[in-house]
Design a protein around this motif. Structure first.
Motif, PDB file in Angstrom:
ATOM      1  N   CYS A   3       0.840  -1.198   0.000  1.00  0.00           N
ATOM      2  CA  CYS A   3       0.000   0.000   0.000  1.00  0.00           C
ATOM      3  C   CYS A   3       0.870   1.242   0.000  1.00  0.00           C
ATOM      4  O   CYS A   3       0.531   2.263   0.610  1.00  0.00           O
ATOM      5  CB  CYS A   3      -0.914  -0.002   1.213  1.00  0.00           C
ATOM      6  SG  CYS A   3      -2.096  -1.357   1.264  1.00  0.00           S
ATOM      7  N   LEU A   6      -0.172   5.166  -0.018  1.00  0.00           N
ATOM      8  CA  LEU A   6      -1.600   5.323   0.245  1.00  0.00           C
ATOM      9  C   LEU A   6      -1.837   5.797   1.678  1.00  0.00           C
ATOM     10  O   LEU A   6      -1.003   5.616   2.560  1.00  0.00           O
ATOM     11  CB  LEU A   6      -2.334   3.998   0.001  1.00  0.00           C
ATOM     12  CG  LEU A   6      -2.205   3.406  -1.407  1.00  0.00           C
ATOM     13  CD1 LEU A   6      -3.025   2.128  -1.526  1.00  0.00           C
ATOM     14  CD2 LEU A   6      -2.623   4.419  -2.469  1.00  0.00           C
ATOM     15  N   ASP A  76      -7.204   7.196   0.846  1.00  0.00           N
ATOM     16  CA  ASP A  76      -7.389   6.122  -0.134  1.00  0.00           C
ATOM     17  C   ASP A  76      -8.124   4.913   0.432  1.00  0.00           C
ATOM     18  O   ASP A  76      -8.791   4.189  -0.318  1.00  0.00           O
ATOM     19  CB  ASP A  76      -6.017   5.648  -0.652  1.00  0.00           C
ATOM     20  CG  ASP A  76      -5.166   6.784  -1.164  1.00  0.00           C
ATOM     21  OD1 ASP A  76      -5.435   7.257  -2.288  1.00  0.00           O
ATOM     22  OD2 ASP A  76      -4.246   7.218  -0.433  1.00  0.00           O
ATOM     23  N   SER A 124      -7.342   7.205  -6.816  1.00  0.00           N
ATOM     24  CA  SER A 124      -7.397   6.201  -7.887  1.00  0.00           C
ATOM     25  C   SER A 124      -7.287   4.787  -7.339  1.00  0.00           C
ATOM     26  O   SER A 124      -7.315   3.818  -8.097  1.00  0.00           O
ATOM     27  CB  SER A 124      -6.263   6.448  -8.891  1.00  0.00           C
ATOM     28  OG  SER A 124      -4.996   6.362  -8.245  1.00  0.00           O
ATOM     29  N   SER A 125      -7.157   4.656  -6.016  1.00  0.00           N
ATOM     30  CA  SER A 125      -7.032   3.333  -5.375  1.00  0.00           C
ATOM     31  C   SER A 125      -7.970   3.246  -4.173  1.00  0.00           C
ATOM     32  O   SER A 125      -7.620   2.701  -3.133  1.00  0.00           O
ATOM     33  CB  SER A 125      -5.588   3.099  -4.928  1.00  0.00           C
ATOM     34  OG  SER A 125      -4.689   3.176  -6.007  1.00  0.00           O
ATOM     35  N   PRO A 226      -4.137  -2.413  -3.632  1.00  0.00           N
ATOM     36  CA  PRO A 226      -4.355  -2.522  -5.072  1.00  0.00           C
ATOM     37  C   PRO A 226      -4.247  -3.953  -5.594  1.00  0.00           C
ATOM     38  O   PRO A 226      -4.726  -4.239  -6.693  1.00  0.00           O
ATOM     39  CB  PRO A 226      -3.248  -1.631  -5.652  1.00  0.00           C
ATOM     40  CG  PRO A 226      -2.981  -0.625  -4.584  1.00  0.00           C
ATOM     41  CD  PRO A 226      -3.109  -1.389  -3.298  1.00  0.00           C
ATOM     42  N   ALA A 229      -7.611  -5.326  -6.665  1.00  0.00           N
ATOM     43  CA  ALA A 229      -8.318  -4.374  -7.525  1.00  0.00           C
ATOM     44  C   ALA A 229      -9.556  -4.959  -8.187  1.00  0.00           C
ATOM     45  O   ALA A 229     -10.473  -4.223  -8.569  1.00  0.00           O
ATOM     46  CB  ALA A 229      -7.363  -3.832  -8.590  1.00  0.00           C
TER      47      ALA A 229
END
Length: 251
Positions: A3, A6, A76, A124-125, A226, A229
């Motif tokens: 991560c 993040l 995030d 974006s995550s 991620p 995802a």
């Protein structure tokens, strides 16, 4: 499960499963805001921001999340871990207990998520991980109120995932079995025979032992990272096989 870079917020991050989640996310490279009624139990690390907050108080949450975002530059990951327990049948918990537990365990998840979503939308995550329980899907004696609250968390997770998938925000939950936490230690201390009660709780898991808080945190970290995802709308059991296995009785 990295991560790196993040920013996460963990409610109830000062002890038990929440602290273990804080430690796991920190080790994975995240910076973590620990929101807790008593955040003094948070790890002492430059990557940790302890903030006093109450999931039953929207203004408290809004100020706390804003403080974490200001300190670390964004958000995030949200781990909705804060919760309280209840023991009893439907006859044994009064209306005040029902209102309190549902407000913390269910509305608290919704309340914290609503406060965090404007910041998560900029990521974006973005990922939300709710802490449910094996009690959401298994009938456990004298856990009516607690089970109802965690069943609601499971359903809320699915609904949130459906609402947010188009925005790229993943929502999942973990469903732990009986976890070796300070709360369980207090429960055992109040039992007439603590050693026998611990053996009974351990035996509920087919593995024959209590689940470790770090084991739950590893699952949370995976779902938040991620690396997951493609995972949303899922409940991940960390329960020593309790949900799915039906083994012959020992002895």
């Amino acid at each position: 499960m990295r991560c790196d870079g993040l920013v996460a917020v963990v409610t109830g991050g000062g002890s038990g499963i929440g602290r273990a989640c804080t430690e796991a996310l920190l080790a994975a490279g995240a910076r973590v805001g620990v929101l807790d009624l008593d955040p003094s139990g948070a790890p002492e690390d430059p990557g940790v921001r302890p903030v006093r907050a109450d999931v039953a108080d929207r203004a408290s949450l809004a100020a706390a999340v804003a403080e974490v975002v200001a300190a670390f530059g964004g958000l995030d990951i949200l781990v909705n871990n804060a919760g309280i327990s209840a023991v009893g049948t439907v006859e044994e918990n009064d209306d005040a207990q029902w209102a309190r537990v549902l407000d913390v365990n269910v509305t608290g998840v919704a309340r914290t998520s609503a406060v965090a979503l404007p910041y998560l939308r900029r990521s974006s995550s973005a990922a939300v991980v709710n802490v449910s329980s094996i009690a959401a899907g298994a009938g456990l004696p004298r856990r009516a109120l607690y089970s109802a609250s965690k069943g609601a968390v499971h359903a809320l997770t699915l609904a949130m995932a459906a609402d947010l998938v188009a925005e790229g925000i993943r929502v999942n939950c973990v469903a732990p079995g009986t976890v070796d936490t300070p709360w369980v230690a207090r429960l055992l201390a109040d039992a007439p025979d603590p050693a026998a009660e611990r053996r009974r709780l351990a035996a509920r898991q087919p593995t024959g032992r209590l689940v470790g808080a770090a084991e739950v945190a590893a699952a949370v970290c995976y779902l938040a990272s991620p690396a997951a995802a493609a995972v949303t709308g899922t409940s991940l059991a960390v329960d020593g096989g309790m949900a799915g296995l039906r083994l012959p009785a020992r002895g």
